[in-house]
Design an enzyme around this catalytic site. Sequence first.
Site, PDB file in Angstrom:
ATOM      1  N   HIS A 201     -48.389 -12.770  54.033  1.00 26.68           N
ATOM      2  CA  HIS A 201     -49.319 -11.819  54.327  1.00 26.68           C
ATOM      3  C   HIS A 201     -50.597 -11.756  53.426  1.00 26.68           C
ATOM      4  O   HIS A 201     -50.296 -11.956  52.313  1.00 26.68           O
ATOM      5  CB  HIS A 201     -48.428 -10.514  54.463  1.00 26.68           C
ATOM      6  CG  HIS A 201     -49.238  -9.308  54.475  1.00 26.68           C
ATOM      7  ND1 HIS A 201     -49.998  -9.041  55.598  1.00 26.68           N
ATOM      8  CD2 HIS A 201     -49.569  -8.119  53.550  1.00 26.68           C
ATOM      9  CE1 HIS A 201     -50.659  -7.745  55.690  1.00 26.68           C
ATOM     10  NE2 HIS A 201     -50.442  -7.184  54.216  1.00 26.68           N
ATOM     11  N   SER A 202     -51.582 -11.416  53.962  1.00 23.72           N
ATOM     12  CA  SER A 202     -52.831 -10.962  53.067  1.00 23.72           C
ATOM     13  C   SER A 202     -53.120 -12.126  51.890  1.00 23.72           C
ATOM     14  O   SER A 202     -53.166 -13.354  52.489  1.00 23.72           O
ATOM     15  CB  SER A 202     -52.621  -9.656  52.490  1.00 23.72           C
ATOM     16  OG  SER A 202     -53.701  -9.264  51.960  1.00 23.72           O
TER      17      SER A 202
END
Length: 317
Positions: A201-202
């Site tokens: 994620h991210s």
Amino acid sequence: MAASEERTYPITLEGFGYGFNEEGKLRQLDKDTGKLTDRVFDYQVYTSLSENQAHYEALGDVITQYVYERLEEKEGLKKLYVPADVPPEEATFVFSTGEKLDRPKKLLVLIHGSGVVRAGQWARSLIINDCLDSGTQIPYIRRGRELGYEVLLLNTNDNYRTVKGVRKPIRGSRNPTEHAVTVLEQYILASRPESVAIVAHSYGGVVTVELAQRFPDFFRDKVFAVGFTDSVHASSLVPEALKKIGRNWVTAKDPLDTPLTITKHDIPRHSAGHIKHEMTSYSCMSALFEFLESRYAEFRTNRGEEPRSKKAKGDEL
């Protein structure tokens, strides 16, 4: 409060006056009965903005410990230290479904983003303001297990320890990428996995791209899929191999898993079915696991293990 005074905070959720209900939502405790109420988190505790923020961050630290404990006590995960050759108080740690990974048939590696989040979390703000399911990695752990994966949770933001009053960087974990490299070498490569999938994620996407650059043979031979959730990597740095096995579910108003336009140098982008960055991991989970399983079937076919399965949606792009 006088400027010279330093406020102290509780070290438990109950001390802060909170608890999680059966739906995994943070709720206030009744001051008289100690029972959970329907009252949600209240940020405005003090008149000072800085004190409210400090209170929020202190609560967040307690929630990090709560998630750690839940991973071990309720999900049955094991804590593995990084590096393994120093006293535990000088090391960080990751979480694994096995105390010792030994040739896992399918290994799922979860990598969170940057900032205050730690192993087991996608977004602290969601844990506090929404629920444990959307803010933690617990749904991924459970779904992964259902599909036959061993699961490994990285802890890329845990980079320092205070030893004898001195704050020092953790050897092998001074920054997110170094942490990931150490875990890859110390636990993942050492376990000799048959196949590996990664969910990042991210900023975890940046870490994953750097791993792919440093370990091209491993990614070519063992990693069958990488699911990015609103990754912030630079498209110019993406190795060619990642474009073939990766997919990035990004914020969009389009329905979940709708293929989106991309530059020729980037990983395929699909809608996460949500417009908030921090919600993308949770909102796209069903599509992401469908993608992982489709890639795994293709991985096995290429090794001559079973007939080729139906292509995942968007594979023609």
